[in-house]
Design a protein around this motif. Structure first.
Motif, PDB file in Angstrom:
ATOM      1  N   GLN A   1       0.807  -1.212   0.000  1.00  0.00           N
ATOM      2  CA  GLN A   1       0.000   0.000   0.000  1.00  0.00           C
ATOM      3  C   GLN A   1       0.847   1.271   0.000  1.00  0.00           C
ATOM      4  O   GLN A   1       0.488   2.268  -0.615  1.00  0.00           O
ATOM      5  CB  GLN A   1      -0.937   0.009   1.206  1.00  0.00           C
ATOM      6  CG  GLN A   1      -1.904   1.176   1.177  1.00  0.00           C
ATOM      7  CD  GLN A   1      -2.864   1.165   2.345  1.00  0.00           C
ATOM      8  OE1 GLN A   1      -2.635   0.504   3.344  1.00  0.00           O
ATOM      9  NE2 GLN A   1      -3.950   1.885   2.205  1.00  0.00           N
ATOM     10  N   ILE A   2       1.984   1.245   0.683  1.00  0.00           N
ATOM     11  CA  ILE A   2       2.848   2.420   0.750  1.00  0.00           C
ATOM     12  C   ILE A   2       4.193   2.070   0.113  1.00  0.00           C
ATOM     13  O   ILE A   2       4.805   1.056   0.449  1.00  0.00           O
ATOM     14  CB  ILE A   2       3.053   2.873   2.207  1.00  0.00           C
ATOM     15  CG1 ILE A   2       1.699   3.261   2.818  1.00  0.00           C
ATOM     16  CG2 ILE A   2       4.046   4.021   2.291  1.00  0.00           C
ATOM     17  CD1 ILE A   2       1.754   3.559   4.288  1.00  0.00           C
ATOM     18  N   SER A   3       4.632   2.911  -0.797  1.00  0.00           N
ATOM     19  CA  SER A   3       5.918   2.729  -1.469  1.00  0.00           C
ATOM     20  C   SER A   3       6.745   3.991  -1.332  1.00  0.00           C
ATOM     21  O   SER A   3       6.207   5.073  -1.106  1.00  0.00           O
ATOM     22  CB  SER A   3       5.722   2.437  -2.966  1.00  0.00           C
ATOM     23  OG  SER A   3       4.985   1.264  -3.150  1.00  0.00           O
ATOM     24  N   THR A   4       8.031   3.864  -1.502  1.00  0.00           N
ATOM     25  CA  THR A   4       8.927   5.011  -1.504  1.00  0.00           C
ATOM     26  C   THR A   4       9.141   5.442  -2.952  1.00  0.00           C
ATOM     27  O   THR A   4       9.402   4.611  -3.817  1.00  0.00           O
ATOM     28  CB  THR A   4      10.276   4.633  -0.865  1.00  0.00           C
ATOM     29  OG1 THR A   4      10.035   4.258   0.488  1.00  0.00           O
ATOM     30  CG2 THR A   4      11.261   5.783  -0.915  1.00  0.00           C
TER      31      THR A   4
ATOM     32  N   ASN B   1      13.883  -7.110  -2.249  1.00  0.00           N
ATOM     33  CA  ASN B   1      13.576  -7.913  -1.055  1.00  0.00           C
ATOM     34  C   ASN B   1      12.131  -7.719  -0.606  1.00  0.00           C
ATOM     35  O   ASN B   1      11.844  -7.584   0.577  1.00  0.00           O
ATOM     36  CB  ASN B   1      14.537  -7.593   0.085  1.00  0.00           C
ATOM     37  CG  ASN B   1      15.958  -8.018  -0.225  1.00  0.00           C
ATOM     38  OD1 ASN B   1      16.209  -8.736  -1.187  1.00  0.00           O
ATOM     39  ND2 ASN B   1      16.896  -7.586   0.577  1.00  0.00           N
ATOM     40  N   GLY B   2      11.222  -7.658  -1.563  1.00  0.00           N
ATOM     41  CA  GLY B   2       9.803  -7.518  -1.261  1.00  0.00           C
ATOM     42  C   GLY B   2       9.336  -6.092  -1.044  1.00  0.00           C
ATOM     43  O   GLY B   2       8.145  -5.854  -0.849  1.00  0.00           O
ATOM     44  N   TYR B   3      10.232  -5.124  -1.073  1.00  0.00           N
ATOM     45  CA  TYR B   3       9.882  -3.723  -0.831  1.00  0.00           C
ATOM     46  C   TYR B   3       9.885  -2.962  -2.151  1.00  0.00           C
ATOM     47  O   TYR B   3      10.877  -2.973  -2.882  1.00  0.00           O
ATOM     48  CB  TYR B   3      10.873  -3.099   0.153  1.00  0.00           C
ATOM     49  CG  TYR B   3      10.551  -1.674   0.514  1.00  0.00           C
ATOM     50  CD1 TYR B   3       9.495  -1.381   1.359  1.00  0.00           C
ATOM     51  CD2 TYR B   3      11.303  -0.628   0.003  1.00  0.00           C
ATOM     52  CE1 TYR B   3       9.193  -0.063   1.688  1.00  0.00           C
ATOM     53  CE2 TYR B   3      11.006   0.687   0.327  1.00  0.00           C
ATOM     54  CZ  TYR B   3       9.946   0.956   1.169  1.00  0.00           C
ATOM     55  OH  TYR B   3       9.650   2.256   1.485  1.00  0.00           O
ATOM     56  N   GLU B   4       8.799  -2.278  -2.440  1.00  0.00           N
ATOM     57  CA  GLU B   4       8.655  -1.567  -3.708  1.00  0.00           C
ATOM     58  C   GLU B   4       9.185  -0.141  -3.615  1.00  0.00           C
ATOM     59  O   GLU B   4       8.840   0.606  -2.702  1.00  0.00           O
ATOM     60  CB  GLU B   4       7.180  -1.538  -4.090  1.00  0.00           C
ATOM     61  CG  GLU B   4       6.913  -0.971  -5.462  1.00  0.00           C
ATOM     62  CD  GLU B   4       5.451  -1.078  -5.813  1.00  0.00           C
ATOM     63  OE1 GLU B   4       5.041  -2.135  -6.327  1.00  0.00           O
ATOM     64  OE2 GLU B   4       4.718  -0.110  -5.545  1.00  0.00           O
ATOM     65  N   ILE B   5      10.029   0.197  -4.558  1.00  0.00           N
ATOM     66  CA  ILE B   5      10.565   1.554  -4.684  1.00  0.00           C
ATOM     67  C   ILE B   5      10.261   2.038  -6.095  1.00  0.00           C
ATOM     68  O   ILE B   5      10.476   1.317  -7.068  1.00  0.00           O
ATOM     69  CB  ILE B   5      12.083   1.588  -4.442  1.00  0.00           C
ATOM     70  CG1 ILE B   5      12.394   1.195  -2.997  1.00  0.00           C
ATOM     71  CG2 ILE B   5      12.663   2.956  -4.766  1.00  0.00           C
ATOM     72  CD1 ILE B   5      13.876   1.054  -2.708  1.00  0.00           C
ATOM     73  N   ILE B   6       9.770   3.258  -6.190  1.00  0.00           N
ATOM     74  CA  ILE B   6       9.503   3.860  -7.490  1.00  0.00           C
ATOM     75  C   ILE B   6      10.594   4.884  -7.754  1.00  0.00           C
ATOM     76  O   ILE B   6      10.793   5.815  -6.970  1.00  0.00           O
ATOM     77  CB  ILE B   6       8.115   4.528  -7.514  1.00  0.00           C
ATOM     78  CG1 ILE B   6       7.033   3.487  -7.211  1.00  0.00           C
ATOM     79  CG2 ILE B   6       7.867   5.224  -8.851  1.00  0.00           C
ATOM     80  CD1 ILE B   6       5.706   4.076  -6.810  1.00  0.00           C
ATOM     81  N   ALA B   7      11.318   4.705  -8.829  1.00  0.00           N
ATOM     82  CA  ALA B   7      12.364   5.642  -9.241  1.00  0.00           C
ATOM     83  C   ALA B   7      11.765   6.530 -10.340  1.00  0.00           C
ATOM     84  O   ALA B   7      11.306   6.030 -11.361  1.00  0.00           O
ATOM     85  CB  ALA B   7      13.584   4.890  -9.750  1.00  0.00           C
TER      86      ALA B   7
END
Length: 138
Positions: A3-6, A55-61
């Motif tokens: 639900q929350i991404s960086t 590692n399962g964590y979504e980051i949007i560049a």
């Protein structure tokens, strides 16, 4: 779905950064790449965003242009099981970047990272204050 991404705002290096991070973290993949269309503001067809899962964590560049810069006020925190992991992430992420104090570094894109052994919290709270106050460095 996370639900929350960086979202990390790059000038024009989103794809390069995503590939750099994927080369460091074994369990990573590109989830999605979006391109600018006619509406811009980037050139039509150029990369707008790259969504990478690490590692399962979504980051949007995001390739957003030169309007903003990274600061250490926000950092990505990597919890490491042992010294080998600390050394791996520290050495790889530091390539082209700058070391900071207390396990912090800034990578070659200006993104701040904290490379920390999971035991650090226990170490800092040790009843033996001499041990708790001892300097720690990766």
């Amino acid at each position: 779905m996370q639900q929350i991404s960086t979202c990390l705002w790059f000038n024009d290096q989103a794809e390069e950064a995503a590939n750099f991070y994927m080369s460091i973290f074994k369990d990573s993949q590109i989830v999605n790449t979006m391109h600018y269309c006619d509406a811009g503001p980037g050139p039509k067809g150029s990369v707008l965003t790259v969504t990478v899962q690490i590692n399962g964590y979504e980051i949007i560049a995001l390739n957003g242009g030169p309007h903003f810069n990274f600061t250490p006020a926000i950092s990505l925190f990597v919890k490491c099981k042992n010294q080998a992991e600390v050394d791996h992430y520290w050495d790889k992420l530091l390539a082209g970047g700058k070391p900071m104090k207390c396990g912090w570094l800034t990578d070659k894109f200006g993104v701040s990272w904290q490379i920390v052994p999971t035991i650090l919290g226990e170490m800092l709270q040790d009843k033996d204050r001499a041990k708790a106050n001892a300097p720690w460095r990766p």
